[in-house]
Design a protein around this motif. Structure first.
Motif, PDB file in Angstrom:
ATOM      1  N   HIS A 197      36.416 -68.005  34.782  1.00 30.18           N
ATOM      2  CA  HIS A 197      37.191 -66.767  34.812  1.00 30.18           C
ATOM      3  C   HIS A 197      37.189 -66.146  36.205  1.00 30.18           C
ATOM      4  N   PHE A 198      38.362 -65.995  36.746  1.00 26.71           N
ATOM      5  CA  PHE A 198      38.585 -65.347  38.032  1.00 26.71           C
ATOM      6  C   PHE A 198      37.720 -65.922  39.156  1.00 26.71           C
ATOM      7  N   PRO A 199      37.832 -67.223  39.396  1.00 25.22           N
ATOM      8  CA  PRO A 199      37.101 -67.819  40.527  1.00 25.22           C
ATOM      9  C   PRO A 199      37.668 -67.308  41.850  1.00 25.22           C
ATOM     10  N   VAL A 200      36.856 -67.356  42.891  1.00 24.29           N
ATOM     11  CA  VAL A 200      37.327 -66.953  44.219  1.00 24.29           C
ATOM     12  C   VAL A 200      38.466 -67.879  44.629  1.00 24.29           C
ATOM     13  N   ARG A 228      37.663 -77.646  25.383  1.00 23.17           N
ATOM     14  CA  ARG A 228      38.626 -77.312  26.423  1.00 23.17           C
ATOM     15  C   ARG A 228      38.020 -76.515  27.579  1.00 23.17           C
ATOM     16  N   LEU A 229      38.652 -76.706  28.726  1.00 20.10           N
ATOM     17  CA  LEU A 229      38.367 -75.963  29.947  1.00 20.10           C
ATOM     18  C   LEU A 229      39.342 -74.791  29.997  1.00 20.10           C
ATOM     19  N   GLU A 230      38.799 -73.562  30.194  1.00 17.26           N
ATOM     20  CA  GLU A 230      39.635 -72.365  30.213  1.00 17.26           C
ATOM     21  C   GLU A 230      39.551 -71.694  31.579  1.00 17.26           C
ATOM     22  N   LEU A 231      40.657 -71.717  32.300  1.00 10.13           N
ATOM     23  CA  LEU A 231      40.747 -71.045  33.596  1.00 10.13           C
ATOM     24  C   LEU A 231      41.552 -69.761  33.437  1.00 10.13           C
ATOM     25  N   ARG A 232      41.017 -68.669  33.987  1.00 11.12           N
ATOM     26  CA  ARG A 232      41.717 -67.377  33.956  1.00 11.12           C
ATOM     27  C   ARG A 232      41.727 -66.833  35.386  1.00 11.12           C
ATOM     28  N   THR A 233      42.916 -66.503  35.905  1.00 11.48           N
ATOM     29  CA  THR A 233      43.028 -66.063  37.284  1.00 11.48           C
ATOM     30  C   THR A 233      44.156 -65.054  37.464  1.00 11.48           C
ATOM     31  N   ASP A 234      43.996 -64.205  38.462  1.00  7.31           N
ATOM     32  CA  ASP A 234      45.049 -63.245  38.811  1.00  7.31           C
ATOM     33  C   ASP A 234      45.784 -63.690  40.072  1.00  7.31           C
ATOM     34  N   SER A 235      45.392 -64.830  40.629  1.00  6.29           N
ATOM     35  CA  SER A 235      45.970 -65.323  41.881  1.00  6.29           C
ATOM     36  C   SER A 235      47.135 -66.273  41.608  1.00  6.29           C
ATOM     37  N   ASP A 236      48.319 -65.922  42.110  1.00  6.66           N
ATOM     38  CA  ASP A 236      49.482 -66.804  41.958  1.00  6.66           C
ATOM     39  C   ASP A 236      49.216 -68.163  42.611  1.00  6.66           C
ATOM     40  N   GLU A 255      47.806 -76.127  28.409  1.00  8.50           N
ATOM     41  CA  GLU A 255      48.479 -74.993  27.775  1.00  8.50           C
ATOM     42  C   GLU A 255      48.464 -73.818  28.749  1.00  8.50           C
ATOM     43  N   VAL A 256      49.603 -73.164  28.905  1.00 13.87           N
ATOM     44  CA  VAL A 256      49.729 -72.052  29.849  1.00 13.87           C
ATOM     45  C   VAL A 256      50.036 -70.763  29.097  1.00 13.87           C
ATOM     46  N   ARG A 257      49.309 -69.701  29.447  1.00 22.53           N
ATOM     47  CA  ARG A 257      49.589 -68.383  28.871  1.00 22.53           C
ATOM     48  C   ARG A 257      49.572 -67.343  29.990  1.00 22.53           C
ATOM     49  N   LYS A 258      50.284 -66.246  29.754  1.00 22.88           N
ATOM     50  CA  LYS A 258      50.389 -65.207  30.782  1.00 22.88           C
ATOM     51  C   LYS A 258      50.166 -63.832  30.170  1.00 22.88           C
ATOM     52  N   ASN A 259      49.312 -63.055  30.833  1.00 24.31           N
ATOM     53  CA  ASN A 259      49.030 -61.666  30.436  1.00 24.31           C
ATOM     54  C   ASN A 259      48.546 -61.550  28.996  1.00 24.31           C
ATOM     55  N   GLU A 260      47.699 -62.482  28.598  1.00 20.61           N
ATOM     56  CA  GLU A 260      47.104 -62.417  27.267  1.00 20.61           C
ATOM     57  C   GLU A 260      45.841 -61.560  27.310  1.00 20.61           C
ATOM     58  N   ARG A 274      45.560 -52.353  35.431  1.00 13.47           N
ATOM     59  CA  ARG A 274      46.119 -51.024  35.751  1.00 13.47           C
ATOM     60  C   ARG A 274      47.123 -51.125  36.894  1.00 13.47           C
ATOM     61  N   MET A 275      46.905 -52.093  37.770  1.00 15.31           N
ATOM     62  CA  MET A 275      47.830 -52.319  38.889  1.00 15.31           C
ATOM     63  C   MET A 275      49.029 -53.174  38.459  1.00 15.31           C
ATOM     64  N   GLN A 276      49.049 -53.567  37.174  1.00 13.88           N
ATOM     65  CA  GLN A 276      50.119 -54.387  36.593  1.00 13.88           C
ATOM     66  C   GLN A 276      50.235 -55.748  37.276  1.00 13.88           C
ATOM     67  N   LYS A 277      49.086 -56.302  37.652  1.00 15.55           N
ATOM     68  CA  LYS A 277      49.074 -57.660  38.185  1.00 15.55           C
ATOM     69  C   LYS A 277      49.145 -58.652  37.040  1.00 15.55           C
ATOM     70  N   ASP A 278      49.782 -59.781  37.269  1.00 18.66           N
ATOM     71  CA  ASP A 278      49.856 -60.828  36.255  1.00 18.66           C
ATOM     72  C   ASP A 278      48.519 -61.556  36.152  1.00 18.66           C
ATOM     73  N   ILE A 279      48.131 -61.880  34.907  1.00 23.20           N
ATOM     74  CA  ILE A 279      46.928 -62.653  34.645  1.00 23.20           C
ATOM     75  C   ILE A 279      47.349 -63.970  33.999  1.00 23.20           C
ATOM     76  N   TYR A 280      46.896 -65.082  34.562  1.00 20.76           N
ATOM     77  CA  TYR A 280      47.283 -66.398  34.066  1.00 20.76           C
ATOM     78  C   TYR A 280      46.102 -67.080  33.370  1.00 20.76           C
ATOM     79  N   ASP A 281      46.390 -67.762  32.267  1.00 23.27           N
ATOM     80  CA  ASP A 281      45.403 -68.578  31.562  1.00 23.27           C
ATOM     81  C   ASP A 281      45.900 -70.019  31.527  1.00 23.27           C
ATOM     82  N   LEU A 282      45.020 -70.939  31.900  1.00 18.95           N
ATOM     83  CA  LEU A 282      45.307 -72.367  31.802  1.00 18.95           C
ATOM     84  C   LEU A 282      44.218 -73.010  30.952  1.00 18.95           C
TER      85      LEU A 282
END
Length: 390
Positions: A197-200, A228-236, A255-260, A274-282
């Protein structure tokens, strides 16, 4: 981090004390005479203290490569060394604070995984748990599952160990180590999930990213079929990089999900939302049962010892081979008959940093051997060949 500053002292006192039985094992002097490393043995742990001499003061502090997880152990070592040598301390930050003894049972070292029994049938791994909010939540919610949390930031690991004790949890192991190396310690088909979750993002140093083809291959090997491996990131950038990496292997299910929304969020994720940044899940699912992992031989040196003229014959530059490298970084003399070598080796994107201690009888790693990965073993064999023939 813990250190003391003392007034200049007679260095021969150190050598005299080493002859007696105490926490000092040896004094290693840099070949260029700019600093020293002192070998410490305290509470069944070996590590080094770095000593730097200035005109009016001497700085004694921890060594990054060998430092133990327990900060109080470092502080105790500095305090005992100052007392043993009767040093005049002019400044320090070695006040010891009470540490939870209960939590220490859940601190695991990388060497523990060479031969370990998992207390739960279900096992999950979280990479880079940070504050530990997600890790602690998952452990509390799933008492039948062992959660192994990996974190290279030592203060974060210490804080989670305290929380384990405060919350009375018995299904978390904390490992203060690099996740890119850790997975090779695990048997095949063990894990239910791997959370990243949210790696550098490491946009400027992509070789330091957790996600890579090698990491993906090891993840698929250690996951059970259907895990499964679950990656969660805010970085495009990281999202697209990871997606390309996941699709680069011959056979995979992504599997790809967005803003879950998740049941628990970190304070940083809350800020980004709060900044309305997109959050991606892979999500990457393991599709098959993997072959058992073949164990590697122990990392020991045969026919390696200190010999006269060794220092002059060691290579000055890094040696690069296919898939790995070996670099002799610094040399420290221990009297006239021993040598401490600081070196780095292994893979280019996840190198090991270790010390080798050579005396007239044998050579060994100080304070611990490298992680038993296949690329580290190749580098170890090259080191053995190098030290045997120079």
């Amino acid at each position: 981090m813990p250190h003391i500053k003392v007034k200049p002292f007679d260095r021969t006192i150190v050598d005299e004390k080493i002859q007696q039985e105490n926490i000092l094992q040896f004094r290693a002097v840099s070949v260029n005479q700019r600093d020293e490393l002192w070998g410490i043995h305290l509470e069944d742990e070996d590590f080094l203290l770095q000593v730097k001499y200035f005109e009016e003061v001497v700085l004694i502090k921890y060594d990054k490569v060998t430092r133990p997880l327990k900060v109080n152990l470092l502080k105790k070592a500095l305090s005992e060394v100052a007392t043993l040598l009767n040093l005049e301390v002019v400044a320090s930050n070695i006040t010891q604070h009470k540490e939870s003894r209960i939590a220490s049972a859940y601190e695991k070292h990388i060497e523990d995984f060479y031969d370990i029994t998992f207390p739960k049938e279900k096992v999950c791994v979280e990479v880079g748990f940070g504050s530990g909010r997600h890790l602690l939540y998952q452990a509390k919610k799933n008492p039948d599952t062992l959660f192994i949390g990996l974190e290279i930031h030592t203060p974060s690991a210490q804080q989670v160990l305290k929380q384990i004790a405060l919350q009375g949890l018995d299904n978390i192991w904390v490992v203060n180590y690099d996740a890119r190396l850790f997975l090779e310690m695990l048997p095949s088909n063990l894990l239910e999930k791997i959370f990243v979750h949210f790696p550098v993002p490491w946009d400027k140093k992509p070789h330091r990213r957790v996600i890579s083809t090698t990491f993906l291959e090891e993840s698929m090997r250690t996951l059970k079929e259907g895990g499964r491996l679950e990656l969660r990131t805010d970085s495009d950038n990281y999202f697209w990089y990871a997606l390309e990496t996941f699709f680069s292997v011959p056979k995979t299910h992504v599997e790809v999900r967005k803003n879950e929304s998740l049941e628990v969020t970190s304070k940083y994720e809350a800020r980004w939302l709060r900044m309305q940044k997109d959050i991606y899940d892979l999500y990457v699912t393991a599709l098959e049962i993997s072959e058992p992992k073949k164990p590697l031989e122990p990392f020991v040196f045969n026919d390696v010892c200190y010999r006269d003229g060794l220092i002059e014959r060691l290579p000055k530059k890094a040696m690069v081979f296919e898939g790995y490298f070996v670099h002799i970084e610094r040399l420290y003399r221990i009297g006239d008959n021993a040598l401490l070598i600081k070196c780095s080796f292994g893979s280019f994107d996840r190198p090991e940093h270790k010390y080798l201690l050579l005396d007239k009888e044998q050579g060994r790693y100080f304070a611990s051997p490298p992680v038993r990965t296949s690329v580290n073993y190749l580098a170890h064999l090259k080191l053995t060949e190098l030290l045997s023939h120079v």
